[in-house]
Design a protein around this motif. Structure first.
Motif, PDB file in Angstrom:
ATOM      1  N   VAL A 119      12.140 -11.829  -9.256  1.00 25.06           N
ATOM      2  CA  VAL A 119      11.730 -10.903  -7.920  1.00 25.06           C
ATOM      3  C   VAL A 119      10.533  -9.908  -8.447  1.00 25.06           C
ATOM      4  O   VAL A 119      10.648  -9.041  -9.173  1.00 25.06           O
ATOM      5  N   VAL A 120       9.571  -9.917  -7.576  1.00 17.34           N
ATOM      6  CA  VAL A 120       8.202  -9.033  -7.915  1.00 17.34           C
ATOM      7  C   VAL A 120       8.055  -7.946  -6.852  1.00 17.34           C
ATOM      8  O   VAL A 120       8.145  -8.490  -5.495  1.00 17.34           O
ATOM      9  N   LEU A 121       7.586  -6.726  -7.080  1.00 21.00           N
ATOM     10  CA  LEU A 121       7.064  -5.935  -6.115  1.00 21.00           C
ATOM     11  C   LEU A 121       5.606  -6.256  -5.508  1.00 21.00           C
ATOM     12  O   LEU A 121       4.866  -6.469  -6.707  1.00 21.00           O
ATOM     13  N   LYS A 122       5.291  -6.520  -4.387  1.00 19.37           N
ATOM     14  CA  LYS A 122       4.011  -7.000  -4.003  1.00 19.37           C
ATOM     15  C   LYS A 122       2.851  -5.830  -4.042  1.00 19.37           C
ATOM     16  O   LYS A 122       1.915  -6.125  -4.408  1.00 19.37           O
ATOM     17  N   HIS A 123       3.469  -4.598  -3.662  1.00 14.93           N
ATOM     18  CA  HIS A 123       2.522  -3.527  -3.628  1.00 14.93           C
ATOM     19  C   HIS A 123       3.396  -2.211  -3.554  1.00 14.93           C
ATOM     20  O   HIS A 123       4.524  -2.504  -3.045  1.00 14.93           O
ATOM     21  N   TYR A 124       2.759  -1.122  -3.893  1.00 13.86           N
ATOM     22  CA  TYR A 124       3.727   0.175  -3.548  1.00 13.86           C
ATOM     23  C   TYR A 124       3.987   0.562  -2.219  1.00 13.86           C
ATOM     24  O   TYR A 124       3.245  -0.110  -1.083  1.00 13.86           O
ATOM     25  N   VAL A 125       5.262   0.639  -1.957  1.00 13.23           N
ATOM     26  CA  VAL A 125       5.836   0.903  -0.671  1.00 13.23           C
ATOM     27  C   VAL A 125       5.455   2.337  -0.138  1.00 13.23           C
ATOM     28  O   VAL A 125       5.784   3.291  -0.709  1.00 13.23           O
ATOM     29  N   THR A 126       4.972   2.276   1.380  1.00 18.89           N
ATOM     30  CA  THR A 126       5.073   3.457   1.708  1.00 18.89           C
ATOM     31  C   THR A 126       5.971   3.286   3.007  1.00 18.89           C
ATOM     32  O   THR A 126       5.948   2.322   3.726  1.00 18.89           O
ATOM     33  N   GLY A 127       6.455   4.496   3.640  1.00 12.79           N
ATOM     34  CA  GLY A 127       7.446   4.636   4.678  1.00 12.79           C
ATOM     35  C   GLY A 127       8.537   3.491   4.476  1.00 12.79           C
ATOM     36  O   GLY A 127       9.052   3.393   3.396  1.00 12.79           O
ATOM     37  N   LYS A 148      10.355  -2.882   3.255  1.00 18.71           N
ATOM     38  CA  LYS A 148      10.604  -4.251   3.902  1.00 18.71           C
ATOM     39  C   LYS A 148      10.864  -5.264   2.958  1.00 18.71           C
ATOM     40  O   LYS A 148      10.370  -5.344   1.810  1.00 18.71           O
ATOM     41  N   GLU A 149      11.393  -6.470   3.369  1.00 21.93           N
ATOM     42  CA  GLU A 149      11.630  -7.435   2.425  1.00 21.93           C
ATOM     43  C   GLU A 149      10.699  -8.242   2.042  1.00 21.93           C
ATOM     44  O   GLU A 149      10.333  -8.412   1.047  1.00 21.93           O
ATOM     45  N   SER A 150       9.393  -7.943   2.847  1.00 22.50           N
ATOM     46  CA  SER A 150       8.209  -8.457   2.502  1.00 22.50           C
ATOM     47  C   SER A 150       7.500  -7.808   1.390  1.00 22.50           C
ATOM     48  O   SER A 150       6.307  -8.114   1.126  1.00 22.50           O
ATOM     49  N   ASP A 151       8.011  -6.627   1.031  1.00 22.03           N
ATOM     50  CA  ASP A 151       7.392  -5.888  -0.146  1.00 22.03           C
ATOM     51  C   ASP A 151       7.427  -6.449  -1.251  1.00 22.03           C
ATOM     52  O   ASP A 151       6.972  -6.269  -2.319  1.00 22.03           O
ATOM     53  N   LEU A 152       8.709  -7.296  -1.497  1.00 24.42           N
ATOM     54  CA  LEU A 152       8.766  -7.956  -2.620  1.00 24.42           C
ATOM     55  C   LEU A 152       8.733  -9.636  -2.311  1.00 24.42           C
ATOM     56  O   LEU A 152       8.714 -10.029  -1.331  1.00 24.42           O
ATOM     57  N   PHE A 202       7.538   0.704 -10.702  1.00 22.31           N
ATOM     58  CA  PHE A 202       7.311  -0.471 -11.189  1.00 22.31           C
ATOM     59  C   PHE A 202       5.952  -0.895 -11.131  1.00 22.31           C
ATOM     60  O   PHE A 202       5.019  -0.287 -10.520  1.00 22.31           O
ATOM     61  N   THR A 203       5.631  -2.126 -11.591  1.00 23.58           N
ATOM     62  CA  THR A 203       4.233  -2.747 -11.794  1.00 23.58           C
ATOM     63  C   THR A 203       4.309  -3.425 -10.576  1.00 23.58           C
ATOM     64  O   THR A 203       4.683  -4.710 -10.587  1.00 23.58           O
ATOM     65  N   SER A 239      -2.535 -12.121  -4.331  1.00 22.02           N
ATOM     66  CA  SER A 239      -4.015 -12.653  -4.547  1.00 22.02           C
ATOM     67  C   SER A 239      -4.370 -12.740  -6.032  1.00 22.02           C
ATOM     68  O   SER A 239      -5.251 -13.063  -6.284  1.00 22.02           O
ATOM     69  N   PHE A 240      -3.558 -11.726  -6.774  1.00 23.82           N
ATOM     70  CA  PHE A 240      -3.933 -11.717  -8.187  1.00 23.82           C
ATOM     71  C   PHE A 240      -3.424 -12.879  -8.924  1.00 23.82           C
ATOM     72  O   PHE A 240      -3.714 -12.823 -10.330  1.00 23.82           O
ATOM     73  N   PHE A 241      -2.571 -13.866  -8.367  1.00 24.25           N
ATOM     74  CA  PHE A 241      -2.104 -14.893  -9.187  1.00 24.25           C
ATOM     75  C   PHE A 241      -3.311 -15.560  -9.956  1.00 24.25           C
ATOM     76  O   PHE A 241      -4.332 -15.484  -9.136  1.00 24.25           O
ATOM     77  N   PRO A 242      -3.068 -16.076 -11.010  1.00 26.20           N
ATOM     78  CA  PRO A 242      -1.922 -16.183 -11.983  1.00 26.20           C
ATOM     79  C   PRO A 242      -1.943 -14.961 -13.283  1.00 26.20           C
ATOM     80  O   PRO A 242      -1.503 -15.175 -14.204  1.00 26.20           O
ATOM     81  N   LEU A 243      -2.485 -13.732 -12.703  1.00 27.22           N
ATOM     82  CA  LEU A 243      -2.055 -12.584 -13.573  1.00 27.22           C
ATOM     83  C   LEU A 243      -0.535 -12.582 -13.901  1.00 27.22           C
ATOM     84  O   LEU A 243       0.239 -12.926 -13.099  1.00 27.22           O
ATOM     85  N   LYS A 244      -0.302 -11.960 -15.150  1.00 31.42           N
ATOM     86  CA  LYS A 244       1.007 -11.800 -15.391  1.00 31.42           C
ATOM     87  C   LYS A 244       1.829 -10.858 -14.592  1.00 31.42           C
ATOM     88  O   LYS A 244       1.307  -9.640 -14.707  1.00 31.42           O
ATOM     89  N   LEU A 245       2.829 -11.074 -13.929  1.00 25.82           N
ATOM     90  CA  LEU A 245       3.409 -10.197 -13.023  1.00 25.82           C
ATOM     91  C   LEU A 245       4.760  -9.866 -13.598  1.00 25.82           C
ATOM     92  O   LEU A 245       5.490 -10.767 -14.029  1.00 25.82           O
ATOM     93  N   GLN A 246       5.412  -8.619 -13.514  1.00 26.61           N
ATOM     94  CA  GLN A 246       6.604  -8.223 -14.136  1.00 26.61           C
ATOM     95  C   GLN A 246       7.699  -8.170 -12.849  1.00 26.61           C
ATOM     96  O   GLN A 246       7.181  -7.677 -11.933  1.00 26.61           O
ATOM     97  N   PRO A 247       8.729  -8.711 -13.090  1.00 24.39           N
ATOM     98  CA  PRO A 247       9.668  -8.640 -12.068  1.00 24.39           C
ATOM     99  C   PRO A 247      10.063  -7.175 -12.134  1.00 24.39           C
ATOM    100  O   PRO A 247       9.991  -6.458 -12.834  1.00 24.39           O
TER     101      PRO A 247
END
Lengths: 350, 350
Positions: free
Chosen positions: B7-15, B18-22, B69-70, B75-83
């Motif tokens: 489970v990875v964070l897509k972007h920093y959350v504001t407000g 949402k489920e789609s932030d992950l 979190f990082t 769109s940055f795939f396949p960079l290494k993403l941290q869960p």
């Protein structure tokens, strides 16, 4: 019989207090305790103490320290109107109480008038040491002094080398907290509302630094300038925006002693404080206190502070208004920061 | 090699989060510690803990408990993403650390994925007692349990007979604080956000009373109804309007343990709290705390709480979501109060 000028509350205050919320009237008083009235004293008031907490008694709100004053309206004359009450230094002119004799000097809660009949004087302190100015018993040696002492030593749990920020720092309480903190070996910065006050803090009261909050566009930036590594202890006298900015700059395990919130006195609805979440992330203790819970320390306090005054290790700045007629203006001036140092009214000098 | 869902964070959350932030992605993992890598463990994650504090790591803000979190972006795939990381219960599948051996059950901070390579497992606790459900080590026997214990006993300074109010009272921490307070002989009322939760508090968790805050037009009036003589202790999990209402109803010398402010998680700017002046008039201590400062009490805590669980004197309610795929929804559901009891994700049951 004598004339007895009094300061009376006209009506409950809402919003910013005005001098016209108070008025002067002349009553009469018999300068002798009535026959059969045992345990009482009749006092001549010498110095009255102008303290921010008095605003709370001028409003009709829940959760006050004590009851609101009894307001009178000019149109209700000649109903019996009570003057407002507050701390003062007085001389006993007649007594039917074995603990007080004619000529004794005392301090405690009296009325804003020339002479006051006090039925139960049990809570008054007898003034033993008169080598210091008598007016000091409304300030450094009275309620504000005990407040600074209890708030700093008992509530803030200070340690040598910690960083201390004090708002309304040149006021009756702040100027002492800063000096106590310096004596303990802390780094001390104060905020105040004029150049004169800032100069006093830096040049006369020994603060490491001071700033005029009215000249700062961004309180957070100002605090970061004076506390690049954060604040361990905040002695809170003003509330509102300053508290919010301080919360951003507190260090881990910081302590906030909540003494007063004078910036909120003129507001019908207090400002919201937004940064309380930092209490959690920074493990901050924020604690309100009232001096009444600490008066049992008063003898120890005198033993410590009287020598400090006499040795010149502590300075105290007073702003003395002469005569009861100036009392309404002196009291209301507190809320716009007109006073420089502890505001006192000299009703009678001897 | 094995697939390793994460489970990875897509972007920093504001407000509001949402489920789609992950998002879920599939990586691969070698089920063996690389040669020459000493002191590490490789674990299979069994239960992940959904905790409100995780929202802070999903935002980019100052003053967090720890680093954000990082985030990664699709769109940055396949960079290494941290869960994302959080508390969990795991089984050691390989070890080059003398303190942990293959097969050991441990709890501590792991990653939201099926298998995690942990280079420095020093802060993990080895699970000794498996007579209780393993998932309990994400809740009553893990971080939330220690939080309830430290917050109630160490921060609130409770005494028998005092009145205790708990917000978010059916949550991972609140349900335990209430039971600790009952065991001490306090009067305990909780607030929660649904009829089901209120029923649990009253009928299963032994609270003296409970109310649904969403059904109260006037929180001040609700608190006055349940606490006609005021509140000695408030265990704060929500912040905002509830805190303001509580301040109106605190008793003299009350204590507020600041544990969390979940009502503020969905706001870019936290709500203002207006009634802080009551901290002064009522001499209230309001103290933030973080469980990390109290883990040295953990062995004592287990000695007290394990028997209470086994004797049925403490109950613990869990809300378990099955599979890692349900993890984003389970975590985000916390902020709308969807969970009933401690929210757990079961990644693998054995």
């Amino acid at each position: 019989m004598s004339n007895n000028n009094q300061v009376v509350l006209k009506h409950y205050v809402t919003g910013f207090p005005k001098e016209s919320d108070l008025f002067l009237k002349t009553a009469t008083v018999e300068l002798k305790i009535p026959h059969g009235c045992n345990g009482a004293v009749l006092v001549k008031n010498m110095y009255l103490s102008c303290d921010p907490y008095l605003i709370n008694h001028m409003k009709k709100v829940e959760g006050n320290y004590a009851d609101s004053f009894t307001p009178g309206s000019v149109s209700f004359f000649p109903l019996k109107l009570q003057p407002i009450v507050g701390y003062g230094v007085s001389r006993v002119v007649d007594s039917s109480n074995p603990n007080f004799k004619k000529g004794d000097l005392i301090w405690g809660i009296t009325s804003w008038e020339e002479y006051t009949f006090i039925k139960f004087p049990g809570t008054f302190c007898k003034i033993q040491d008169t080598e210091v100015p008598l007016s000091y018993y409304t300030g450094i040696l009275g309620m504000p002094g005990m407040t600074a002492y209890a708030g700093f030593y008992e509530v803030c749990s200070p340690r040598k080398g910690e960083t201390v920020f004090i708002s309304a720092a040149s006021g009756a309480i702040g100027q002492l907290v800063g000096q106590f903190a310096k004596l303990m070996g802390c780094y001390v910065v104060g905020s105040a509302g004029s150049k004169d006050k800032v100069d006093l803090l830096k040049n006369k009261l020994g603060f490491d630094n001071a700033f005029n909050y009215k000249e700062e566009q961004d309180l957070n930036a100002a605090l970061k300038r004076y506390f690049p590594d954060g604040i361990d202890i905040y002695f809170e006298n003003v509330g509102g925006k300053m508290l919010d900015a301080v919360l951003l700059n507190m260090r881990l395990h910081g302590r906030i002693a909540m003494c007063g919130m004078i910036s909120q006195s003129n507001l019908d609805q207090p400002e919201g404080v937004h940064n309380l979440f930092y209490l959690i992330t920074k493990r901050i203790r924020m604690e309100g206190f009232v001096v009444n819970d600490y008066y049992h320390h008063y003898p120890k306090f005198l033993d410590i502070v009287l020598p400090l005054i006499k040795e010149g290790k502590i300075t105290y700045i007073e702003d003395i208004a002469e005569s009861l007629e100036s009392a309404p203006g002196a009291l209301i001036g507190l809320f716009s920061g007109r006073n420089v140092g502890k505001q006192v009214v000299a009703v009678a000098r001897e």
